[in-house]
Design a protein around this motif. Structure first.
Motif, short mmCIF file in Angstrom:
data_model
loop_
_atom_site.label_atom_id
_atom_site.label_comp_id
_atom_site.label_asym_id
_atom_site.label_seq_id
_atom_site.Cartn_x
_atom_site.Cartn_y
_atom_site.Cartn_z
N VAL A 154 11.52 -45.97 -23.80
CA VAL A 154 11.17 -45.44 -22.48
C VAL A 154 9.75 -44.87 -22.54
N VAL A 155 8.90 -45.33 -21.63
CA VAL A 155 7.59 -44.70 -21.49
C VAL A 155 7.72 -43.68 -20.37
N LEU A 156 7.52 -42.43 -20.73
CA LEU A 156 7.65 -41.34 -19.76
C LEU A 156 6.26 -41.00 -19.23
N VAL A 157 6.05 -41.29 -17.95
CA VAL A 157 4.74 -41.03 -17.35
C VAL A 157 4.72 -39.61 -16.79
N VAL A 158 3.75 -38.83 -17.24
CA VAL A 158 3.59 -37.47 -16.70
C VAL A 158 2.13 -37.31 -16.27
N ALA A 159 1.93 -36.96 -15.01
CA ALA A 159 0.56 -36.79 -14.51
C ALA A 159 -0.05 -35.53 -15.11
N ALA A 160 -1.23 -35.70 -15.69
CA ALA A 160 -1.89 -34.60 -16.40
C ALA A 160 -2.27 -33.45 -15.47
N ASP A 179 19.94 -43.14 -25.64
CA ASP A 179 19.50 -43.20 -27.03
C ASP A 179 18.20 -44.00 -27.18
N ALA A 180 17.40 -43.99 -26.14
CA ALA A 180 16.14 -44.74 -26.19
C ALA A 180 15.00 -43.78 -26.53
N PRO A 181 14.24 -44.09 -27.55
CA PRO A 181 13.11 -43.23 -27.90
C PRO A 181 12.08 -43.18 -26.77
#
Ligand code: GTP
Ligand code: MG
Length: 370
Positions: A154-160, A179-181
């Motif tokens: 999982v790519v977790l997008v967080v706005a800076a 259980d996905a990194p």
């Protein structure tokens, strides 16, 4: 394949063993009480006895076609499958678009890029990554609810400039449950208000400890808009993939999951599928959920005809006679007969479920009216 002894079958139908044996003989099967017959034969007998089929431990049907385990020596490396999640407006779609535009194989290939629910890119290193491009945890959870586990990372997008928000936390929960990194993509780094350290700090309270803070979660600063940090993100994904040691056997009949499907005016039902095992080819007979058909064409996300598609390759499939739901499994089977049988079995199960829901709903209504 699942089997049942003649004695047990008779027992379950409350029928006499002798009658079951006789019925089997008329079907061309010679078996005595302690002997086992396969689930298909058992189903026929059950029908002959006028019972409704209740072979509902789904495995009865599934096992025969999907239960074959691969030997370790037959496995080869496959591309990671990535889902992008994050808070609304943090840049999921922009990031997916940017990654796709940066595909090193995409440039010279040409062709019209179309949305098929997933695409595969080639990183500068030559390695491939598959992205599910229906982002958001809704797609993720509805797929998981159907038992499809397609996501490796999982790519977790967080706005800076915004930091950890409610849907960021939701996404973390979903990734952990699956259980996905997680790899954190700190996006919008081009913005004046960008504060990546605040993001890292905030993630701590949700048990995401990035490497810079002594943890083992990779984080990458990116700007989807300025297209910076994308190759670093790809490298992070590929490193994670290596750790996960992702493998599949390409030399077997294909299996995978439906990503999405639709009815196309000109082409009929079009299913986007992700091959997870084996190799899918034109001419294969597939069952997808409760639908089936012979594969007329296998297309990539640029509309090009493919001869075949191996593990982790997302493709559009033409030739299935209906529109299977996202998350439904698909599998290649030997014969039309087998495909029809599985499809009918599943259609029946769907009807049974609907009927049961109706009964339950009526029950609730009765209660409410009482
Ligand atoms: P939803 O699908 O609505 O949840 O949003 P999303 O996460 O897909 O975000 P989207 O990609 O639609 O971007 C939201 C807004 O942020 C758009 O106006 C983008 O142009 C902007 N945006 C995305 N990435 C960046 C970036 O790296 N820098 C800047 N400055 N703006 C960005
Ligand atoms: Mg979006």
């Amino acid at each position: 394949p699942e089997t049942i002894t003649v004695a047990e079958l008779a027992n379950r139908m409350a029928a006499r063993q002798g009658d079951v044996i006789k019925k089997l003989m008329t079907l061309g099967v010679m078996a005595t009480g302690p002997q086992s017959i396969d689930a298909d034969t058992a189903e026929l007998v059950v029908q002959e006895f006028g019972h409704r089929i209740k072979r509902v431990s789904e495995s009865d049907v599934e096992l025969g076609i999907e239960g074959v385990e691969d030997r370790p020596e037959d496995l080869t490396v496959r591309a990671p499958v990535v889902t992008v999640m994050g808070h609304v407006d943090h840049g999921k779609t922009s990031l997916l678009d940017a990654l796709r535009a940066a595909d090193v194989a995409g440039g010279e290939a040409g062709g019209i890029t179309q949305h098929i629910g997933a695409y595969q890119i080639t990183a500068p290193s030559g390695k491939k990554i598959t992205f599910i491009d229906t982002p958001g945890h809704e797609a993720f959870t509805s797929m998981r609810a159907r038992g499809a586990s397609v996501t490796d990372v999982v790519v977790l997008v967080v706005a800076a400039d915004d930091g950890v928000m409610p849907q960021t936390i939701e996404a973390i929960k979903h990734a952990k449950a699956a259980d996905a990194p997680i790899i954190v993509a700190i996006n919008k780094m081009d913005k004046p208000g960008a504060n990546p350290d605040r993001v890292r700090q905030e993630l701590l309270s949700h048990e995401i400890v990035v490497e810079a803070m002594g943890g083992d979660t990779q984080d990458v600063e990116v700007s989807a808009q300025k297209r910076t940090g994308l190759d670093k993100l790809e490298e992070a994904i590929l490193l994670q993939a290596e750790i996960l040691d992702l493998k599949a056997n390409p030399n077997r009949v294909a299996e995978g999951s439906v990503i999405e499907s639709r009815l196309d005016r000109g082409r009929g039902p079009v299913a986007s599928v992700l091959v997870q095992k084996g190799t899918l080819r034109r001419g294969d007979i597939v069952v997808a959920g409760a639908e089936w058909g012979r594969v007329r064409a296998v297309l990539d996300d640029r509309g090009r005809q493919l001869k075949e598609a191996g593990p982790s390759v997302p493709v559009e499939v033409l030739g299935i006679t209906g529109v299977p739901a996202a998350g439904e499994p698909f599998v290649v089977v030997e014969t039309d007969t087998r495909a029809r049988e599985i499809s009918e079995f599943r259609q029946r199960k769907i009807k049974e479920k609907q009927a049961a829901l109706q009964v339950a709903a009526r029950g609730t209504l009765d209660q409410m009216l009482a």
